[in-house]
Design an enzyme around this catalytic site. Structure first.
Site, PDB file in Angstrom:
ATOM      1  CB  SER A  12      19.862   6.741 -46.560  1.00  0.00           C
ATOM      2  OG  SER A  12      20.842   7.629 -46.068  1.00  0.00           O
ATOM      3  CE1 TYR A  31      17.206  10.930 -48.218  1.00  0.00           C
ATOM      4  CE2 TYR A  31      19.011  10.631 -46.676  1.00  0.00           C
ATOM      5  CZ  TYR A  31      18.419  10.346 -47.881  1.00  0.00           C
ATOM      6  OH  TYR A  31      19.020   9.482 -48.762  1.00  0.00           O
TER       7      TYR A  31
END
Length: 334
Positions: A131, A156
Site C-alpha cells: 500500500s 494498517y
C-alpha cells in the site's frame, strides 16, 4: 496448473479473477466474505466472476479465512498451484484504530500463511498487495520505492510494511520469486463502499451531505481499476530473476517492490467537482479536520514499474470518474 487469488470477492481481486479467466487461466478464489464491506456486494462480485466466459470450467471459489492455516490447507488440498496473487487483507486506515486485532490476523498471520503456501507449493511467483500508506507523511513527492518507509502513521500501514519484510525474508531464505505492489487509491466499478469515491457518489446522488476532511486540502493519486489490473498481470507474468542483481526496492533476492498508481496527485476538490458534474448535482458539505492516520498527499513515482514491466496508466480521473458514476447509477438504481 492453478493461480490462487485471495480476496477474490473483493474489489481488486474480483477484477483480477475475471481477467485471468478471460485469458484462459484456472483460478481458485479465496475469500472469507467478512462483513467489513457489505456481503451482498461481495456475492454480486462473485456472480460477475461466474458470468465470465469460461468461468464454469476455470474458476473455483473457496469461502475460507486464510489467517486460519488449517482451513486454508484443506481448501487448496489437491491443487497444483503455480502462482499466487495475494490481494486479500483487512483494508482501511481508520478502521485499524477501532479493530487492530483484525489487521494482525489478516495482514500478518494471513500473509505468513500465504508465504507458507508459496514455499511448500514451489510457486513460480507470488504477487502481493502492499500500500502507498507505507510512505506515511513523507514530504518527498512523488513517492519512490527507494525511499525509507520506517515511520508508519497507522497500524494498517505498519502491517503492510511488515508484509514486505516477511516477503523479503522468504525470498531470501527459500528463493521464492515475489513482487509487492504499493497501490495508490484505486477506484472504479465494483469498488469499495469505505472509499471516498463511493461514499461521495452515493451521498451526492441521494442529496445527503458529504464529509470533507482538512478543508479539502488533500491530494491523492487516484488509479482506475483497469490500469491496476493490467499492472498486476504484467507483474505476474514477469517474476523477478534470481541472479543476484538488485531489484526494484533494493533487494538482491528474487523480490521486487513497485509503486502502482496514476502518477498524478489530484486535489480532492477536483475529484468532488468531477463527481458532482457526473451526477448532475452539487454536494452538500460538512467540513471536518484531518483524521488520525490520514496523510495530506499521495503521488506515485513510476519509473521502476515502467522500466521493468512496461506499466503506463492510461485513465485520468476526467475519464475514469464518469465511467465510475455510470456504473454506480446502474448498480445502485439511483
Amino acid at each position: 496448473m492453478t493461480i490462487i487469488v485471495t480476496g477474490a470477492a473483493g474489489f481488486i481481486g474480483s477484477h483480477v479473477s475475471r481477467r485471468l479467466i478471460a485469458r484462459g487461466e484456472r483460478v481458485v478464489g479465496i475469500d472469507n466474505l467478512n462483513d467489513y464491506n457489505p456481503v451482498a456486494l461481495k456475492r454480486d462480485r462473485l456472480a460477475a466472476i461466474a458470468g465470465t466466459d469460461g468461468a464454469s470450467e476455470l474458476f473455483r471459489f473457496a469461502e475460507v479465512d486464510f489467517s486460519d492455516h488449517e482451513a486454508l490447507d484443506r481448501a487448496i488440498m489437491g491443487e497444483t498451484i503455480t502462482a499466487i496473487v495475494h490481494l486479500g487483507a483487512q483494508a482501511g486506515v481508520r478502521y485499524s484504530l477501532e479493530n487492530p486485532r483484525a489487521y494482525a490476523a489478516s495482514n500478518l498471520t494471513g500473509h505468513l500463511n500465504m508465504l507458507e503456501v508459496a514455499r511448500h507449493a514451489g510457486v513460480r511467483h507470488m504477487v502481493y498487495a502492499s500500500s502507498s500508506s507505507v510512505y506515511g507523511t513523507s514530504p518527498d513527492l512523488p513517492f519512490s520505492v527507494e525511499q525509507r518507509v520506517d515511520f508508519p502513521i497507522s497500524l494498517y500501514a505498519a502491517t503492510k510494511k511488515a508484509d514486505e519484510l516477511m516477503s523479503e525474508s522468504y525470498s531470501h531464505l527459500y528463493r521464492i520469486p515475489q513482487t509487492g505492489l504499493r497501490f495508490f487509491t484505486v477506484y472504479g466499478p465494483w469498488g469499495r463502499p469505505d472509499m471516498a469515491v463511493w461514499g461521495f457518489t452515493d451521498k451526492i446522488l441521494r442529496g445527503e451531505p458529504i464529509t470533507v476532511f482538512n478543508g479539502g486540502n488533500m491530494r491523492r493519486d487516484f488509479t482506475y481499476i483497469d490500469d491496476i489490473v493490467t499492472g498486476i498481470l504484467a507483474a505476474l507474468d514477469h517474476p523477478p530473476a534470481d541472479d543476484g542483481s538488485t531489484k526494484a526496492g533494493g533487494s538482491a533476492s528474487p523480490h521486487a517492490l513497485y509503486n502502482i498508481g496514476n502518477n498524478r496527485a489530484e486535489p480532492l476538490e477536483k475529484l468532488i467537482a468531477l463527481i458532482e458534474e457526473s451526477c448532475g448535482k452539487a454536494a452538500i458539505r460538512i467540513e471536518q479536520p484531518m483524521q488520525p492516520g490520514d496523510v495530506p498527499a499521495t503521488y506515485a513515482e513510476l519509473s521502476a514499474i515502467q522500466r521493468d514491466l512496461g506499466f503506463r496508466p492510461t485513465t485520468p480521473i476526467d475519464v475514469g470518474i464518469p465511467q465510475w458514476v455510470e456504473w454506480y447509477r446502474a448498480y445502485s438504481g439511483l
